[in-house]
Design a protein around this motif. Sequence first.
Motif, PDB file in Angstrom:
ATOM      1  N   ILE A  47      45.072  -9.048 -11.106  1.00 42.32           N
ATOM      2  CA  ILE A  47      46.202  -9.615 -10.371  1.00 42.32           C
ATOM      3  C   ILE A  47      47.446  -8.798 -10.683  1.00 42.32           C
ATOM      4  N   GLY A  48      48.214  -8.518  -9.661  1.00 40.43           N
ATOM      5  CA  GLY A  48      49.438  -7.745  -9.824  1.00 40.43           C
ATOM      6  C   GLY A  48      50.491  -8.477 -10.645  1.00 40.43           C
ATOM      7  N   GLU A  49      51.488  -7.731 -11.074  1.00 42.36           N
ATOM      8  CA  GLU A  49      52.577  -8.308 -11.858  1.00 42.36           C
ATOM      9  C   GLU A  49      53.437  -9.223 -10.978  1.00 42.36           C
ATOM     10  N   ARG A  59      59.426 -20.558 -16.636  1.00 40.15           N
ATOM     11  CA  ARG A  59      59.126 -19.200 -16.181  1.00 40.15           C
ATOM     12  C   ARG A  59      57.610 -19.019 -16.168  1.00 40.15           C
ATOM     13  N   ILE A  60      57.104 -18.505 -15.057  1.00 38.84           N
ATOM     14  CA  ILE A  60      55.676 -18.201 -14.909  1.00 38.84           C
ATOM     15  C   ILE A  60      55.579 -16.706 -14.621  1.00 38.84           C
ATOM     16  N   ALA A  61      54.779 -16.032 -15.408  1.00 39.77           N
ATOM     17  CA  ALA A  61      54.571 -14.601 -15.215  1.00 39.77           C
ATOM     18  C   ALA A  61      53.119 -14.266 -15.528  1.00 39.77           C
ATOM     19  N   HIS A  62      52.796 -13.049 -15.267  1.00 42.07           N
ATOM     20  CA  HIS A  62      51.441 -12.533 -15.496  1.00 42.07           C
ATOM     21  C   HIS A  62      50.946 -12.892 -16.899  1.00 42.07           C
ATOM     22  N   GLU A  63      51.789 -12.733 -17.896  1.00 41.29           N
ATOM     23  CA  GLU A  63      51.391 -12.980 -19.290  1.00 41.29           C
ATOM     24  C   GLU A  63      51.372 -14.468 -19.671  1.00 41.29           C
ATOM     25  N   SER A  64      51.794 -15.353 -18.772  1.00 39.48           N
ATOM     26  CA  SER A  64      51.784 -16.794 -19.045  1.00 39.48           C
ATOM     27  C   SER A  64      50.369 -17.362 -19.102  1.00 39.48           C
ATOM     28  N   PHE A  65      49.427 -16.664 -18.509  1.00 34.10           N
ATOM     29  CA  PHE A  65      48.049 -17.149 -18.419  1.00 34.10           C
ATOM     30  C   PHE A  65      47.258 -16.671 -19.632  1.00 34.10           C
ATOM     31  N   THR A  66      47.000 -17.579 -20.560  1.00 36.04           N
ATOM     32  CA  THR A  66      46.249 -17.222 -21.760  1.00 36.04           C
ATOM     33  C   THR A  66      44.837 -17.784 -21.740  1.00 36.04           C
ATOM     34  N   GLU A  67      44.579 -18.723 -20.840  1.00 33.69           N
ATOM     35  CA  GLU A  67      43.262 -19.341 -20.712  1.00 33.69           C
ATOM     36  C   GLU A  67      42.899 -19.411 -19.232  1.00 33.69           C
ATOM     37  N   GLU A  68      41.642 -19.765 -18.962  1.00 28.36           N
ATOM     38  CA  GLU A  68      41.221 -19.935 -17.576  1.00 28.36           C
ATOM     39  C   GLU A  68      42.088 -20.999 -16.914  1.00 28.36           C
ATOM     40  N   ALA A 138      51.238 -10.952  -5.338  1.00 25.38           N
ATOM     41  CA  ALA A 138      50.440 -10.536  -6.496  1.00 25.38           C
ATOM     42  C   ALA A 138      48.989 -10.973  -6.364  1.00 25.38           C
ATOM     43  N   PHE A 139      48.755 -12.139  -5.773  1.00 19.78           N
ATOM     44  CA  PHE A 139      47.402 -12.659  -5.625  1.00 19.78           C
ATOM     45  C   PHE A 139      46.751 -12.216  -4.314  1.00 19.78           C
ATOM     46  N   GLY A 140      47.487 -11.474  -3.498  1.00 19.77           N
ATOM     47  CA  GLY A 140      46.930 -10.979  -2.241  1.00 19.77           C
ATOM     48  C   GLY A 140      46.548 -12.080  -1.275  1.00 19.77           C
ATOM     49  N   ILE A 141      47.362 -13.120  -1.187  1.00 19.75           N
ATOM     50  CA  ILE A 141      47.048 -14.270  -0.337  1.00 19.75           C
ATOM     51  C   ILE A 141      47.171 -13.879   1.132  1.00 19.75           C
ATOM     52  N   ARG A 142      46.096 -14.122   1.888  1.00 16.32           N
ATOM     53  CA  ARG A 142      46.061 -13.795   3.308  1.00 16.32           C
ATOM     54  C   ARG A 142      45.907 -15.035   4.186  1.00 16.32           C
ATOM     55  N   ALA A 143      45.507 -16.170   3.581  1.00 20.00           N
ATOM     56  CA  ALA A 143      45.286 -17.405   4.334  1.00 20.00           C
ATOM     57  C   ALA A 143      45.419 -18.587   3.382  1.00 20.00           C
ATOM     58  N   PHE A 144      45.581 -19.768   3.962  1.00 18.54           N
ATOM     59  CA  PHE A 144      45.728 -20.993   3.187  1.00 18.54           C
ATOM     60  C   PHE A 144      44.662 -21.987   3.596  1.00 18.54           C
ATOM     61  N   PRO A 145      44.223 -22.841   2.711  1.00 10.01           N
ATOM     62  CA  PRO A 145      44.497 -22.853   1.278  1.00 10.01           C
ATOM     63  C   PRO A 145      43.679 -21.775   0.569  1.00 10.01           C
ATOM     64  N   ALA A 146      44.192 -21.318  -0.548  1.00  8.80           N
ATOM     65  CA  ALA A 146      43.471 -20.379  -1.405  1.00  8.80           C
ATOM     66  C   ALA A 146      43.365 -21.024  -2.780  1.00  8.80           C
TER      67      ALA A 146
END
Length: 175
Positions: A47-49, A59-68, A138-146
């Motif tokens: 996933i992109g930055e 604040r939510i950023a790329h490094e905020s995700f430490t677990e699934e 960053a997540f490359g969303i092209r349609a909803f829901p994702a």
Amino acid sequence: MLVVVLVGSLVVINLIFTLGVIKRLREHTELLRGSFDPVAIEAGTEIGEFVSVTVDGERIAHESFTEETTVAFFAPDCRPCQEKLPKLAAYGKSIPGGRDRVLAVVVASADLAADFVALLRPVAHVVVEEPAGPMAAAFGIRAFPALLSVAPNHSGRLVVKAGTVDMDRPATVSA
């Protein structure tokens, strides 16, 4: 005897037409299958930055995700999103780790997102962003829901673990 031959001939002709229709349906199925792009980046993709802020000011950023984590992208004017919204709320209540393991991104203006935010806030961290915002990009969303499952990989980079989340099954998180 003539009746038997006539009925037999009609059965053979019907069988030939039926086989032709089945062949044509298979061709169309393959054409349709190839024409749909995934709604987001695929499983295993990094996933992109990005940097964003939740409706609670976190604040939510790329490094905020430490677990699934389950990440869901919704748009209020999307009928399938409206149908999946209560399922995500129920799923979020049941997931181990609670709302810290669920992130919902509502792609709309704040006033249009209000109903979605009200339902999701108790069970998920919620971000509201305009179309083509930093998280959708960053997540490359092209349609909803994702609905995605993301987690850091062995080198600590955030990747899509699963490109879909089955909210009809009890929530579990693998180690």
